[in-house]
Structures are given as structure tokens and as C-alpha cells.
Design a protein around this motif. Structure first.
Motif, short mmCIF file in Angstrom:
data_model
loop_
_atom_site.label_atom_id
_atom_site.label_comp_id
_atom_site.label_asym_id
_atom_site.label_seq_id
_atom_site.Cartn_x
_atom_site.Cartn_y
_atom_site.Cartn_z
N PHE A 10 -2.70 -91.82 -104.27
CA PHE A 10 -2.82 -90.39 -103.97
C PHE A 10 -4.03 -90.06 -103.10
O PHE A 10 -4.38 -88.90 -102.94
N ASN A 11 -4.66 -91.10 -102.56
CA ASN A 11 -5.79 -90.94 -101.64
C ASN A 11 -6.91 -90.10 -102.26
O ASN A 11 -7.45 -89.19 -101.65
N VAL A 12 -7.26 -90.42 -103.51
CA VAL A 12 -8.32 -89.71 -104.22
C VAL A 12 -9.50 -90.67 -104.35
O VAL A 12 -9.42 -91.66 -105.06
N GLY A 13 -10.55 -90.35 -103.63
CA GLY A 13 -11.76 -91.16 -103.71
C GLY A 13 -12.91 -90.32 -104.23
O GLY A 13 -12.93 -89.10 -104.08
N ILE A 14 -13.83 -90.96 -104.86
CA ILE A 14 -15.04 -90.31 -105.36
C ILE A 14 -16.20 -90.94 -104.63
O ILE A 14 -16.19 -92.14 -104.32
N LEU A 63 -13.19 -99.00 -107.22
CA LEU A 63 -12.33 -99.88 -106.41
C LEU A 63 -11.44 -99.06 -105.48
O LEU A 63 -11.28 -99.40 -104.31
N SER A 64 -10.85 -97.98 -105.99
CA SER A 64 -9.95 -97.19 -105.14
C SER A 64 -10.72 -96.58 -103.97
O SER A 64 -10.20 -96.53 -102.85
N THR A 65 -11.95 -96.15 -104.21
CA THR A 65 -12.75 -95.57 -103.13
C THR A 65 -13.00 -96.60 -102.04
O THR A 65 -12.89 -96.29 -100.85
N LYS A 66 -13.32 -97.83 -102.44
CA LYS A 66 -13.56 -98.89 -101.45
C LYS A 66 -12.28 -99.23 -100.70
O LYS A 66 -12.30 -99.44 -99.48
N ILE A 67 -11.16 -99.28 -101.40
CA ILE A 67 -9.88 -99.61 -100.75
C ILE A 67 -9.49 -98.51 -99.77
O ILE A 67 -9.02 -98.80 -98.66
N GLU A 69 -11.40 -96.66 -98.05
CA GLU A 69 -12.26 -96.76 -96.86
C GLU A 69 -11.68 -97.73 -95.83
O GLU A 69 -12.01 -97.62 -94.65
N TYR A 70 -10.84 -98.66 -96.25
CA TYR A 70 -10.25 -99.63 -95.32
C TYR A 70 -9.08 -99.07 -94.53
O TYR A 70 -8.57 -99.73 -93.62
#
Length: 141
Positions: A10-14, A63-67, A69-70
């Protein structure tokens, strides 16, 4: 796994500084738990399973935030995330196995109780340093 998969899907990054500061807090929490501080200070032991779940959710968002970013392609996103997650879990199981083996040998030594407290103080200090470093990075950015 849950927050990592949902966060990427869902493209949710913190903000990664905040997540890394919370990860530092989880290290401090566990060091204090290992030293029996909660029982002494609060008179009760917090539920370790609940703490693990909450900190695990934050680790997953890290982890989701780092992914995110790619900027990975949405083609085959779910299978790729599942494969990545399985790899992460296998890596964690291997690391945990190695740590448990090393700890079981260390616990059998006479020096364990003398050095365990010091090891937890070092771990707690590292957690505080990580928290401070990340909060400083957040404020500056």
C-alpha cells in the motif's frame, strides 16, 4: 512480516529515522527485561509476547520503508515480497540458532552471571546511542 508486506503493497512508509529510533528502543527494552528491571521498578513483568508483536510491527515498517525507497516495479510485487520475506525469516532463524547455541555454551560457564549484567548494560547503551543518533538525524533532516 505483516507490516512489511502491507507497507510495501500500500506504499505506506514511515520516516526511517523514527523507525530506527524505535528499533533502538526495542534493544533498550530487552536489555532492561534481561536485567529484571521491570519487576524491580514496576512490580510486574510486561507481557513479552505483546512487546515482541509491537516491536515486530515497527521492524516490519522499517523494512517496508527501505523497500519502498528502491521504487521496485509493481509487476510480480507480491511474489517478490513473499520470497524476500521468506529469505528474511530464514536468515533470522539461522541467526537465532547460532545465538542460542553460543548462549547455551556461555550460560554453562562460571563467568556467565558476572558478565551477563555487563553485556546487557552494553546492549542497552548501544540502544540509547542508536536512539539518540536517529532522533538527531530526524531533527536535522
Amino acid at each position: 512480516s505483516t507490516t512489511m508486506l502491507l507497507g510495501v503493497y500500500f506504499n505506506v512508509g514511515i520516516n526511517s529515522y523514527i523507525i530506527d529510533a524505535i528499533i533502538g528502543l526495542s534493544v533498550v527494552y530487552k536489555a532492561l527485561d534481561n536485567m529484571g528491571a521491570y519487576q524491580r521498578w514496576l512490580g510486574f513483568q510486561p507481557n513479552t509476547k505483546v512487546a515482541t508483536l509491537i516491536f515486530g510491527f515497527f521492524h516490519g515498517f522499517g523494512l517496508s520503508t527501505k523497500i519502498i525507497e528502491y521504487n521496485i516495479s509493481p509487476d510480480g510485487l507480491v511474489p517478490n515480497l513473499l520470497a524476500f520475506n521468506v529469505g528474511v525469516e530464514i536468515g533470522q532463524l539461522l541467526a537465532l540458532g547460532a545465538i542460542l547455541i553460543a548462549m547455551s555454551y556461555w550460560r554453562r560457564t562460571e563467568s556467565f552471571w558476572r558478565h551477563a549484567y555487563t553485556a546487557n548494560v552494553v546492549m542497552m547503551s548501544a540502544g540509547f546511542i542508536l536512539m539518540g543518533y536517529q532522533i538527531t538525524g530526524y531533527i536535522v533532516s
